[in-house]
Design a protein around this motif. Sequence first.
Motif, mmCIF file in Angstrom:
data_model
loop_
_atom_site.group_PDB
_atom_site.id
_atom_site.type_symbol
_atom_site.label_atom_id
_atom_site.label_comp_id
_atom_site.label_asym_id
_atom_site.label_seq_id
_atom_site.Cartn_x
_atom_site.Cartn_y
_atom_site.Cartn_z
ATOM 1 N N UNK A 59 154.301 -7.492 -98.086
ATOM 2 C CA UNK A 59 153.577 -8.734 -98.374
ATOM 3 C C UNK A 59 152.464 -8.935 -97.349
ATOM 4 N N UNK A 60 152.759 -8.626 -96.099
ATOM 5 C CA UNK A 60 151.761 -8.742 -95.037
ATOM 6 C C UNK A 60 150.585 -7.817 -95.241
ATOM 7 N N UNK A 61 150.855 -6.586 -95.636
ATOM 8 C CA UNK A 61 149.767 -5.627 -95.879
ATOM 9 C C UNK A 61 148.859 -6.117 -96.998
ATOM 10 N N UNK A 62 149.450 -6.700 -98.044
ATOM 11 C CA UNK A 62 148.630 -7.234 -99.146
ATOM 12 C C UNK A 62 147.754 -8.393 -98.657
ATOM 13 N N UNK A 63 148.337 -9.268 -97.835
ATOM 14 C CA UNK A 63 147.573 -10.409 -97.309
ATOM 15 C C UNK A 63 146.448 -9.923 -96.399
ATOM 16 N N UNK A 64 146.731 -8.943 -95.549
ATOM 17 C CA UNK A 64 145.711 -8.397 -94.652
ATOM 18 C C UNK A 64 144.604 -7.697 -95.443
ATOM 19 N N UNK A 65 145.000 -6.955 -96.483
ATOM 20 C CA UNK A 65 144.014 -6.286 -97.339
ATOM 21 C C UNK A 65 143.054 -7.290 -97.969
ATOM 22 N N UNK A 66 143.592 -8.408 -98.440
ATOM 23 C CA UNK A 66 142.753 -9.421 -99.099
ATOM 24 C C UNK A 66 141.701 -9.970 -98.140
ATOM 25 N N UNK A 67 142.084 -10.212 -96.902
ATOM 26 C CA UNK A 67 141.125 -10.730 -95.924
ATOM 27 C C UNK A 67 140.103 -9.650 -95.563
ATOM 28 N N UNK A 68 140.565 -8.427 -95.384
ATOM 29 C CA UNK A 68 139.646 -7.330 -95.059
ATOM 30 C C UNK A 68 138.623 -7.127 -96.178
ATOM 31 N N UNK A 69 139.059 -7.262 -97.434
ATOM 32 C CA UNK A 69 138.133 -7.133 -98.561
ATOM 33 C C UNK A 69 137.111 -8.268 -98.562
ATOM 34 N N UNK A 70 137.565 -9.478 -98.262
ATOM 35 C CA UNK A 70 136.635 -10.609 -98.170
ATOM 36 C C UNK A 70 135.621 -10.414 -97.060
ATOM 37 N N UNK A 71 136.071 -9.870 -95.935
ATOM 38 C CA UNK A 71 135.161 -9.595 -94.828
ATOM 39 C C UNK A 71 134.161 -8.505 -95.177
ATOM 40 N N UNK A 72 134.626 -7.458 -95.838
ATOM 41 C CA UNK A 72 133.735 -6.361 -96.221
ATOM 42 C C UNK A 72 132.647 -6.852 -97.181
ATOM 43 N N UNK A 73 133.013 -7.760 -98.079
ATOM 44 C CA UNK A 73 132.035 -8.291 -99.026
ATOM 45 C C UNK A 73 130.925 -9.061 -98.315
ATOM 46 N N UNK A 74 131.247 -9.615 -97.147
ATOM 47 C CA UNK A 74 130.244 -10.375 -96.382
ATOM 48 C C UNK A 74 129.721 -9.592 -95.181
ATOM 49 N N UNK A 75 130.118 -8.335 -95.079
ATOM 50 C CA UNK A 75 129.735 -7.469 -93.961
ATOM 51 C C UNK A 75 130.187 -8.034 -92.623
ATOM 52 N N UNK A 76 131.424 -8.534 -92.602
ATOM 53 C CA UNK A 76 132.044 -9.066 -91.387
ATOM 54 C C UNK A 76 133.107 -8.074 -90.939
ATOM 55 N N UNK A 77 133.083 -7.735 -89.654
ATOM 56 C CA UNK A 77 134.086 -6.837 -89.098
ATOM 57 C C UNK A 77 135.437 -7.548 -89.067
ATOM 58 N N UNK A 78 136.440 -6.929 -89.679
ATOM 59 C CA UNK A 78 137.790 -7.494 -89.715
ATOM 60 C C UNK A 78 138.761 -6.471 -89.147
ATOM 61 N N UNK A 79 139.488 -6.887 -88.117
ATOM 62 C CA UNK A 79 140.552 -6.048 -87.559
ATOM 63 C C UNK A 79 141.875 -6.608 -88.036
ATOM 64 N N UNK A 80 142.716 -5.736 -88.570
ATOM 65 C CA UNK A 80 144.001 -6.134 -89.145
ATOM 66 C C UNK A 80 145.123 -5.935 -88.139
ATOM 67 N N UNK A 81 146.034 -6.904 -88.099
ATOM 68 C CA UNK A 81 147.178 -6.816 -87.174
ATOM 69 C C UNK A 81 148.440 -7.297 -87.889
ATOM 70 N N UNK A 82 149.493 -6.518 -87.794
ATOM 71 C CA UNK A 82 150.797 -6.901 -88.310
ATOM 72 C C UNK A 82 151.760 -6.870 -87.130
ATOM 73 N N UNK A 83 152.389 -7.989 -86.862
ATOM 74 C CA UNK A 83 153.301 -8.090 -85.723
ATOM 75 C C UNK A 83 154.632 -8.646 -86.202
ATOM 76 N N UNK A 84 155.656 -8.450 -85.392
ATOM 77 C CA UNK A 84 156.988 -8.996 -85.665
ATOM 78 C C UNK A 84 157.354 -9.969 -84.564
ATOM 79 N N UNK A 85 157.993 -11.052 -84.938
ATOM 80 C CA UNK A 85 158.437 -12.023 -83.948
ATOM 81 C C UNK A 85 158.458 -13.420 -84.525
ATOM 82 N N UNK A 86 158.431 -14.394 -83.633
ATOM 83 C CA UNK A 86 158.353 -15.793 -84.047
ATOM 84 C C UNK A 86 156.878 -16.108 -84.269
#
Length: 141
Positions: A59-86
């Motif tokens: 689910x996290x990868x899908x959410x990160x992909x959606x933001x990265x795609x939105x950034x790419x459409x606007x030519x904004x650099x997006x770094x993706x991070x998936x972490x575990x914890x609180x």
Amino acid sequence: MYDAILCPTDGSAGSDAAVDHALYLADLADASIHVLFVVDQGVAGASEWDMVVEREEERGERALDAVAEGGAAREIEVERHLRRGRPHEEILDAAGDYGVDLIVMGTHGRTGLGRFLAAGSVAERVVRHSQAPVLTARLRE
């Protein structure tokens, strides 16, 4: 004013509103975005842990992909991070680790009794403890 913006997401409509704000601000400021999904380690018992973590990471990868795609459409650099914890702790740690100037995150927009009962919300904890400014975005219905 902003060089790096942290945008935590859980893939919900509420965090989508925050993503829209983060992309808009990043575009205006020529900033990069660090998009973060946190797999909450408190969501399952030990017997079902692996299955829950795997499902949440997908689910996290899908959410990160959606933001990265939105950034790419606007030519904004997006770094993706998936972490575990609180979630609130990971968001605060990520803000420091990535040296961000702003955190943009969604809120459920509870008021009255609902807000009182959810006083330990992730957004509220981040707002109270963050060293960086926090912009909260609420989904408008």
